[in-house]
Design a protein around this motif. Sequence first.
Motif, PDB file in Angstrom:
ATOM      1  N   MET A   1      24.024  99.948 102.122  1.00  0.00           N
ATOM      2  CA  MET A   1      22.976 100.212 101.015  1.00  0.00           C
ATOM      3  C   MET A   1      23.449  99.168  99.799  1.00  0.00           C
ATOM      4  SD  MET A   1      21.582 103.056 101.839  1.00  0.00           S
ATOM      5  CE  MET A   1      21.152 104.183 100.596  1.00  0.00           C
TER       6      MET A   1
ATOM      7  N   LYS B   1      26.833 107.142  98.930  1.00  0.00           N
ATOM      8  CA  LYS B   1      25.501 106.907  98.996  1.00  0.00           C
ATOM      9  C   LYS B   1      25.039 107.652 100.254  1.00  0.00           C
ATOM     10  CE  LYS B   1      24.850 103.277  96.325  1.00  0.00           C
ATOM     11  NZ  LYS B   1      23.722 103.250  95.428  1.00  0.00           N
TER      12      LYS B   1
ATOM     13  N   GLU C   1      21.655 109.527  99.996  1.00  0.00           N
ATOM     14  CA  GLU C   1      20.644 108.501  99.920  1.00  0.00           C
ATOM     15  C   GLU C   1      20.288 108.176 101.299  1.00  0.00           C
ATOM     16  OE1 GLU C   1      20.530 105.217  97.077  1.00  0.00           O
ATOM     17  OE2 GLU C   1      22.025 106.393  96.008  1.00  0.00           O
TER      18      GLU C   1
END
Lengths: 429, 565, 133
Positions: B305, B389, B392
Amino acid sequence: MKVVDVVCPFCGCLCDDLVVEVCDEKVVKVENGCTLASEKFLGDHRLQSPILREGFGWREIGYEEAISVAADILLAADLPLLYGWSGTHGEAQSVGVHLAEVLGGVIDNTSTVCHGPSILAIQEVGHPGCTLGQVKNRADVVVYWGANAIEAHPRHMSRYTTFTQGFFVKDAHLARTVIVVDTRRTETAEIADEFVQVEAGYDYEILSALRAIVRGREDVISGAVGGVAKTQLIRVAEICKRAKFGAIFFGLGLTMSAGKHKNIRNAIELVEELNRHTKWTISPMRGHWNVYGSNEVFTWISGYPFAVDFSRGIAFYNPGETTSVDILRRGECDACLVVGSDPGAHLPRACAAHLAKIPTIQLDPHVNATTHLATLQIPVAVSGIDAEGTAYRMDGVPIRVQKLVETKFPDDTEVLSAIYRRVREVKGQ
Amino acid sequence: MSGILVRNAFVIDPIKRISGEVMDIAIRDGWVVEDAGPDPVVIDASGCLTLPGGIDSHTHVCGTKVNFGRYMSPEDMRAGRTARRGVMHVTSGYSVPTTFGNSYRYSAMGYTTLLEGAMAPLEARHTHEEFTATPHQDMLANTLFDGNWSVMEAVRDRDIKRVAAIVAWTLSAVKGFAIKLTNPGGTEAWGWGQDVRGIHDQVPHFGVTPAEIISAMIEANEILRLPHSVHLHCNNLGVPGNYRTTLATIDLVPDLNPLRQSLYLTHAQFHAYGGSTWRDIDSRAEAICQAVNGKPIVMDMGQVMFGRTTTMTADGPMEWKLYMLHHNKWSNHDVELETGSGIIPVYYSRKSLVNCVMWAIGLELALLTNDPWQCLLSTDNPNGAPFVKYPEIIALLMSRRYREQEGTLLDPRTSHRTAIFSIDRELSWEEIAVMTRAGQAKALGITGLGKGHLGVGAAADLAIYPLDPDGIDPAVQVQEVIAGFSRTKYTIKRGRVVARDGEVIVEGANATIWSRSDVPSQYDMGQDPAFTEKFSQYYTVRMKNYPVQEAYLPRGVCIRTEAAL
Amino acid sequence: MRVLMNTGRSIRQGSYVERKNSQAYYDEASACRMHPVDMMDLGVEPGEHVRATGPAGSVVLHVLPADGVQRGEVFVTLGPYANHLVDAETRGTGMPDFKSTSIDLEPTGEDIATVAMLMEACGGVQYRGRDLE
């Protein structure tokens, strides 16, 4: 009774092959250890009971009272400094960090006046290192830079480098080239194949010169740098480049002399440069047996290896500001807890003077210089002799130090936990 | 301790084949039970997605190199700090948080079990110390054998039983959970500043190849009947064209265990590159997925990411190569007779085509693997990205539209080098549940401990998310999905509510899960002359001081097996 | 005579580090090792005393010859004697100038203070209890 494979709690070598003979709960004989180890195990000069200063005299008190006095002093302080930690085991260090957190104080360990600058350099450029066995088994070139191993780490050379055979280095004494760089012709320098005697304060320049030569830019070097002839620098650089596996060990000769962390940074960058040609590693010669452990424990709990200030609630780190010498020089702390160290002897005079001015509590088995400055001293068991716990060797290898004899003394973890409990109680946590 | 009754939960439990049933869950004494007993604490979970506690089957959170990542990075420590609050300790760090930081943030996301991806046996004590300071998750440690001299010598001598015996002794000594191979052979070569370039390269001085090490360890693993399979970080990580190495490795894998995979391929994204240089790198996710589909292999994504993070791995030579690209700062730490490691900070940028391709490959792997049980969600925390993360990533996997939106921010060439924007698949809630807990439990072989499911007898580890699958369309409501998976309404660990609305509310007490395979006495390496000789001659720690004492596992859970020796 | 003071460990200093009030520690920590030619210049014989004055203060030491020490430098083991001279300024590093402090030496007939006396001079109170040694 003979105990084998005993770990020595003196220096960062953390030798674990001692044979210790115990008789009537006393160590009576030490084999395999160096002079320092023998003194440590056989020395028996303990303070027998907690002592509290009253006016110009001292009173012996019990542990319960001592713990309560200690907690009261720390609770009353606006900014307590919790200093030392390299002379105790990890479990006690861990309680120490949590105590500092609850108190909103500063916790710092002795690397602040030892390899603190090395840590600053590592935070700038990283650290290509290895465990000591990599050096033992592979290294054909070993450099001691500003480090007098024979006096400060007496078995370093016989256990890990020069004199020990390794898997790929069968005839160690002949197969390994030893380079010593120092301002003094030390005992260690006497056994070097190549001794580079530098003028005090010129390590940085010499490291830069070596980097230039390794890069093929010897043309930028003048005839001598920092008292060292260019021909010798070229010879040293060649030895380094031709090595199959090289290892630099550096000491306080780099961290404490002019340039401080920038010296270390330059040394690390020399090693980085050499890695473009062959394999090189670099390692600090950590002094106290568990000073590296204090860096490790502080880091996993607070995020920083030393000089951690909790007074803002969060963990705040700014060496030069939150380091002990600076805090004491500026007279910022209004109480101090010393564990496993002797700042009276090892910090500059102005720091000792401030410790005398404020209530200073010391956890230490022995009467030392700080005793004369302290308000309260609580004798504790000695880790590795009558207390057990975790220690981290200079290369980061964790080893458990043993309890060899029974004792009447509580260990650091017990005393600190009792203080921590009391502080939390009073604070309602 | 009084029981807990979780009422009207929207439960997805793939192992128990429950997919979206509204039901009650009774908890007592740390376990899921039929009846919570008198006067249970009632938790209203109506309209809340309720899953078994999250399990991360490959993360770097504890131990020597993780702590060095903190030690060398005050800038990262400053980037994520919280004050002492309630029972919560101070935390520092963004990509390499302090142990309490890791523990609280994982707990807030509903994670209750973590596998530390790499523990050097010589430094195992350190990992266990940090496990104790990561109180809200049960911990397991992958144990590194990639450059183990005794193993390589036994492989060279074609003595599989000896390989197994060495593994058994070591796992038991260091309280490890599973066999980890990181760039097998390469970490030993790095002791000389070298690397291996393929699975058939010779390891200098040892007369073995990575392929021989991998095959022998897969076999030894099953001889020992270990719960997990061999956990492999392939050779050539991060090298353009490395998908060939990965495919050749996959070809080595026999099917030896009916209950689970025979090989776990970790952070597959880093091993799925085509091309020959950084200029012509492209995605070979499809080829990898084709090779894995239907094979006895489980992989995890190793998703990248964008943003700042810290890379850390036992793969020392790889970190050097990465340093030569980034020129930021470089740490390396080789471990005698065993393995290596390296750390460098990185920044994954949307403006870098290579980083965009990496981002796409991770997602492609998850979307092109037919069976979600074969591709688990991970970032190889913190290598691809910090674990915070994960929500996401879940949202990206559940929404094609979100992927396309992200695509507009990337280097436009990403769509030529990867197939990510032509994939329609959007994962379901159930598939996400597989990829974040059930799949991990099965792959690690810990369902028998009650992990990864919520049937009666399961460990009462639950994540109750403020997400109503009946009311949210994850293909569209991306921000709700991200927010929901970021903070549970309740995280329950071993029958106690440990976190509420993102705040940890109790002091934890975790368990460490380790494996022990009992071997016949003639295979006890503790008595083997050649093996003990290694300690007296070449290690710098005596054999007696090497094993991790019980004191380091205040709540050890041992999975004991009988070796087929 | 102005010299550069270097401080560091010695095996004797290490051996007696847990007995800082002993005669042996006193002897070692208060030793000022210097080049024999510098000793001639200063006009002191081995064992004679010098008053050392540095940025933080002044302390009496005894002199020992040491070939390994370069001219213009002296070596004093780390400890309370050296620290009586070293300034606490760290220039933003946390580390004082333990190895780069300039000091002045002059011969003296004065006695060398004990560790306890040095600490008293810093404002402490000498502990004279039964466990002193």
